[in-house]
Each structure stands twice: as structure tokens, then as C-alpha cells.
Design a protein around this motif. Sequence first.
Motif, PDB file in Angstrom:
ATOM      1  N   LEU A   1       0.869  -1.177   0.000  1.00  0.00           N
ATOM      2  CA  LEU A   1       0.000   0.000   0.000  1.00  0.00           C
ATOM      3  C   LEU A   1       0.904   1.224   0.000  1.00  0.00           C
ATOM      4  CD1 LEU A   1      -2.578  -1.030   2.785  1.00  0.00           C
ATOM      5  CD2 LEU A   1      -2.874  -1.245   0.314  1.00  0.00           C
ATOM      6  N   GLN A   2       0.687   2.133  -0.934  1.00  0.00           N
ATOM      7  CA  GLN A   2       1.534   3.309  -1.045  1.00  0.00           C
ATOM      8  C   GLN A   2       0.912   4.487  -0.306  1.00  0.00           C
ATOM      9  OE1 GLN A   2       4.778   3.912  -2.640  1.00  0.00           O
ATOM     10  NE2 GLN A   2       4.372   5.519  -1.143  1.00  0.00           N
ATOM     11  N   GLY A   3       1.584   4.921   0.760  1.00  0.00           N
ATOM     12  CA  GLY A   3       1.112   6.073   1.515  1.00  0.00           C
ATOM     13  C   GLY A   3       1.604   7.377   0.916  1.00  0.00           C
ATOM     14  N   SER A   4       1.144   8.477   1.499  1.00  0.00           N
ATOM     15  CA  SER A   4       1.509   9.807   0.990  1.00  0.00           C
ATOM     16  C   SER A   4       1.988  10.734   2.098  1.00  0.00           C
ATOM     17  CB  SER A   4       0.308  10.437   0.281  1.00  0.00           C
ATOM     18  OG  SER A   4      -0.807  10.531   1.157  1.00  0.00           O
ATOM     19  N   GLY A   5       2.341  10.163   3.255  1.00  0.00           N
ATOM     20  CA  GLY A   5       2.709  10.989   4.397  1.00  0.00           C
ATOM     21  C   GLY A   5       4.198  11.252   4.490  1.00  0.00           C
ATOM     22  N   GLN A   6       4.629  11.579   5.696  1.00  0.00           N
ATOM     23  CA  GLN A   6       6.023  11.913   5.982  1.00  0.00           C
ATOM     24  C   GLN A   6       6.951  10.759   5.626  1.00  0.00           C
ATOM     25  OE1 GLN A   6       6.506  13.118  10.059  1.00  0.00           O
ATOM     26  NE2 GLN A   6       8.732  13.008  10.019  1.00  0.00           N
ATOM     27  N   VAL A   7       8.147  11.078   5.127  1.00  0.00           N
ATOM     28  CA  VAL A   7       9.141  10.062   4.796  1.00  0.00           C
ATOM     29  C   VAL A   7       9.899   9.665   6.065  1.00  0.00           C
ATOM     30  CG1 VAL A   7      11.247   9.574   3.491  1.00  0.00           C
ATOM     31  CG2 VAL A   7       9.390  10.876   2.428  1.00  0.00           C
TER      32      VAL A   7
ATOM     33  N   GLY B   1      13.092   5.614   4.288  1.00  0.00           N
ATOM     34  CA  GLY B   1      12.799   6.066   2.930  1.00  0.00           C
ATOM     35  C   GLY B   1      11.363   5.861   2.507  1.00  0.00           C
ATOM     36  N   GLN B   2      10.569   5.142   3.310  1.00  0.00           N
ATOM     37  CA  GLN B   2       9.161   4.916   2.984  1.00  0.00           C
ATOM     38  C   GLN B   2       8.286   6.023   3.579  1.00  0.00           C
ATOM     39  OE1 GLN B   2       8.214   2.519   0.961  1.00  0.00           O
ATOM     40  NE2 GLN B   2      10.258   1.586   0.834  1.00  0.00           N
ATOM     41  N   LYS B   3       7.052   6.125   3.064  1.00  0.00           N
ATOM     42  CA  LYS B   3       6.142   7.170   3.508  1.00  0.00           C
ATOM     43  C   LYS B   3       5.114   6.635   4.499  1.00  0.00           C
ATOM     44  CE  LYS B   3       6.439  10.098  -0.624  1.00  0.00           C
ATOM     45  NZ  LYS B   3       5.680  10.748  -1.718  1.00  0.00           N
ATOM     46  N   VAL B   4       4.765   7.472   5.463  1.00  0.00           N
ATOM     47  CA  VAL B   4       3.701   7.137   6.399  1.00  0.00           C
ATOM     48  C   VAL B   4       2.411   6.865   5.615  1.00  0.00           C
ATOM     49  CG1 VAL B   4       2.233   8.057   8.234  1.00  0.00           C
ATOM     50  CG2 VAL B   4       4.715   8.407   8.315  1.00  0.00           C
TER      51      VAL B   4
ATOM     52  N   PHE C   1       7.997 -10.022   6.860  1.00  0.00           N
ATOM     53  CA  PHE C   1       7.186  -9.093   7.646  1.00  0.00           C
ATOM     54  C   PHE C   1       6.231  -8.323   6.743  1.00  0.00           C
ATOM     55  CE2 PHE C   1      10.609  -9.518  10.765  1.00  0.00           C
ATOM     56  CZ  PHE C   1       9.945  -9.387  11.975  1.00  0.00           C
ATOM     57  N   VAL C   2       5.034  -8.082   7.262  1.00  0.00           N
ATOM     58  CA  VAL C   2       4.136  -7.070   6.709  1.00  0.00           C
ATOM     59  C   VAL C   2       4.056  -5.952   7.738  1.00  0.00           C
ATOM     60  CG1 VAL C   2       1.785  -6.533   5.974  1.00  0.00           C
ATOM     61  CG2 VAL C   2       2.813  -8.726   5.362  1.00  0.00           C
ATOM     62  N   ILE C   3       4.410  -4.726   7.303  1.00  0.00           N
ATOM     63  CA  ILE C   3       4.545  -3.603   8.230  1.00  0.00           C
ATOM     64  C   ILE C   3       3.689  -2.442   7.751  1.00  0.00           C
ATOM     65  CG2 ILE C   3       6.155  -2.063   9.401  1.00  0.00           C
ATOM     66  CD1 ILE C   3       8.425  -3.986   8.386  1.00  0.00           C
ATOM     67  N   ASP C   4       2.766  -2.000   8.599  1.00  0.00           N
ATOM     68  CA  ASP C   4       1.979  -0.781   8.340  1.00  0.00           C
ATOM     69  C   ASP C   4       2.667   0.390   9.030  1.00  0.00           C
ATOM     70  OD1 ASP C   4       0.253  -2.737   7.414  1.00  0.00           O
ATOM     71  OD2 ASP C   4      -1.553  -1.768   8.236  1.00  0.00           O
ATOM     72  N   ILE C   5       3.018   1.434   8.267  1.00  0.00           N
ATOM     73  CA  ILE C   5       3.700   2.611   8.828  1.00  0.00           C
ATOM     74  C   ILE C   5       2.621   3.637   9.178  1.00  0.00           C
ATOM     75  CG2 ILE C   5       5.504   4.308   8.506  1.00  0.00           C
ATOM     76  CD1 ILE C   5       6.568   2.567   6.203  1.00  0.00           C
ATOM     77  N   LEU C   6       2.380   3.818  10.465  1.00  0.00           N
ATOM     78  CA  LEU C   6       1.270   4.652  10.935  1.00  0.00           C
ATOM     79  C   LEU C   6       1.678   6.079  11.260  1.00  0.00           C
ATOM     80  CD1 LEU C   6      -0.370   2.036  13.318  1.00  0.00           C
ATOM     81  CD2 LEU C   6      -0.729   2.348  10.863  1.00  0.00           C
ATOM     82  N   GLY C   7       2.945   6.307  11.564  1.00  0.00           N
ATOM     83  CA  GLY C   7       3.369   7.665  11.899  1.00  0.00           C
ATOM     84  C   GLY C   7       4.804   7.706  12.343  1.00  0.00           C
ATOM     85  N   VAL C   8       5.329   8.929  12.424  1.00  0.00           N
ATOM     86  CA  VAL C   8       6.665   9.201  12.944  1.00  0.00           C
ATOM     87  C   VAL C   8       6.505  10.136  14.133  1.00  0.00           C
ATOM     88  CG1 VAL C   8       8.915  10.252  12.490  1.00  0.00           C
ATOM     89  CG2 VAL C   8       7.782   8.893  10.709  1.00  0.00           C
ATOM     90  N   ILE C   9       7.121   9.790  15.238  1.00  0.00           N
ATOM     91  CA  ILE C   9       7.039  10.620  16.446  1.00  0.00           C
ATOM     92  C   ILE C   9       8.219  11.595  16.468  1.00  0.00           C
ATOM     93  CG2 ILE C   9       7.080  10.621  18.965  1.00  0.00           C
ATOM     94  CD1 ILE C   9       5.798   7.868  18.886  1.00  0.00           C
TER      95      ILE C   9
END
Length: 314
Positions: free
Chosen positions: A214-220, A272-275, A306-314
Motif C-alpha cells: 500500500l503506497q502512503g503519501s505521508g512523511q518520509v 525512505g518509505q512514507k507514512v 514481515f508485513v509492516i503498516d507505517i502509521l506515523g513518525v514521532i
Amino acid sequence: MRSSLALIATVGLVAVALSGCAASAPVPEATPGDSSAAVEVSGKFGEEPKVSFPSPLNPEGTQCTEVIEGTGPLLTEGQLALVGLGVYNGATGDEIQVTGFGDTDPVPLNVNASATMPGIAKGLTCAREGSRVVVVVPEKDGFGPNGNPSVGVEPGDSIVFVVDVQRTFPSRADGSVQLTRDGFPAVVLAPDGRPGITVPKSDPPKSLQQETLLQGSGQVVEDGDTVVVQYTGVLWDEGTAFDSSWEKGTPATFVVGEGGQVIPGFSKALVGQKVGSQIGVIIPPADGYGEQGNSGGVPANATLFFVIDILGVI
């Protein structure tokens, strides 16, 4: 080229069919009452509040009142929030702890009764990002019949929380579906976003390989970031899961990159991936747990997926 688009889309249609009322608004597990209404709070959102209330407060169940209105959807089971937190003894009025306000780093709280106190998990379901809420928790949803004398809470005491919900994270990735190559593990998503994984019956690749599911559009994500993720890890040879944040009921937070808190392959997949993205990554032993394996069920020289969902960067 094979595509996981059909797999994910099919599960998405099933989710719509099964959920029926999935679009309806979530229902809070705690509602306002006399005890939560009796707590007076002043001060700006995000700054340490001034709190007063008549004591003792003795609600039968957990109560929650929103005193500063937030925006967006209510928090639901499985989400993570960063909050400012004031904690008080509802029987005596004594302050127990105040943290996460002003220049102090906010506190991560999970909307999950097994990961945090049941009462605060219930109370957070009446909050949104930007909310200030008062939550009053009785003994049964707090420390239980033994209380917690180390912090001044005796058996029977209620607890008052004042919570500023400064930031919330989704419970799953929300990016757009992408194509994947032939021979890559197949991933299907349950209605809640939990991945089901089928590993090919073939020898694993010798080097790290990854695909964006799934291609996100958030913060790198950058080297050294603290990320909020959902993940499931399986053993390539057995096809069985050995670790999953989904099973724990709450997202995880890790530092990625050099000197990070995860195996090298996990970091390499995320930097390098997007949230908002969901990443699938095949991790050979050299980028995983190597010749030692680990005590969590990973044998020596195991290839992982692994399957990893990137939900955010703190």
C-alpha cells in the motif's frame, strides 16, 4: 506479473459485505456522569491544567466528559495516542502525577485494556485529537481491590485523569494498493486491516527483498526516526507467525536505522518509505537474527517475512 491487487480488493469487498454498518460512528465506552462533571479544569490545551473536584468521587462505572472539544473521529480500540496526562486520587483529591504538558514529551497511551488501565482505555474512546477529557475511574476499572499504595491509591479509591489528546495514530495503513512481483508472499487483509500471509513453497531469496503493498503519501521515514507501526512477522520455512503487534492489540513504536531497536532488515525496509504505506519485506538471516535466532521462536538461520503498516513518525 502477478498482482496482490485482486487479493486485497477481494478482501475489501468481503469486509464491506460483512460489516454492514461499518461506516457508522464509533460508540464511546464511557459517557459523562455526575463524577466527571464535578471535576473543574482550567488552562489552555497542551499546558498543565489546574484541576479541582469535591472528594470523594465514587462512580459506579468509568465516566468521561470532554471539556475541550477535539476534531475528527473518536478514538477506537487498537489506536495509539500521545497525550498530556494529569492523574489524581478521586477519594482524597491528591495529585499522583502530571506529565506530558508544555515542553515535556507527551505520553503514549494505548486504547487497549490489556495494554493500559481498563478505565483509561474506556475513557479515551470519548476523545478525539485535540480533546481535553476528564475521566473518572472506579476501583474495578482502575487498580482493582488491592489499590496501589505505592502511588497513594488505597483499596476502594477512584482515580481522576485529565487527558489532553495531542496526537493520534490510525490503527492501520491507508495507502493505495500496489502491484507485487511473482513469487512474492501473498497478503490478504481482514476487515480490521490485520494481514493474512501465504509464503511460497520455494526456497527464499538470499538477499533482502521488499515490495510496497500500500503506497502512503505521508512523511518520509528517516534514519533515527521513532516510528509507530503495526506488523506481523512469519517464518519463511514454516509460514507461521512468530510476532505480531496485531495480536498484542496495539501498535508498536521503534527507533529505526543505525543504532535502532529492531533487526537491520526491519530498519532497511522502513527508512525512505512514507507514512500510510504497508511494506512487505523478505529478510535473510544476515539482516535478521542470524545464526543465533532468538528466544521468541525464531530458529537459527531463519528467513523472515514481515508485513509492516507505517502509521506515523514521532
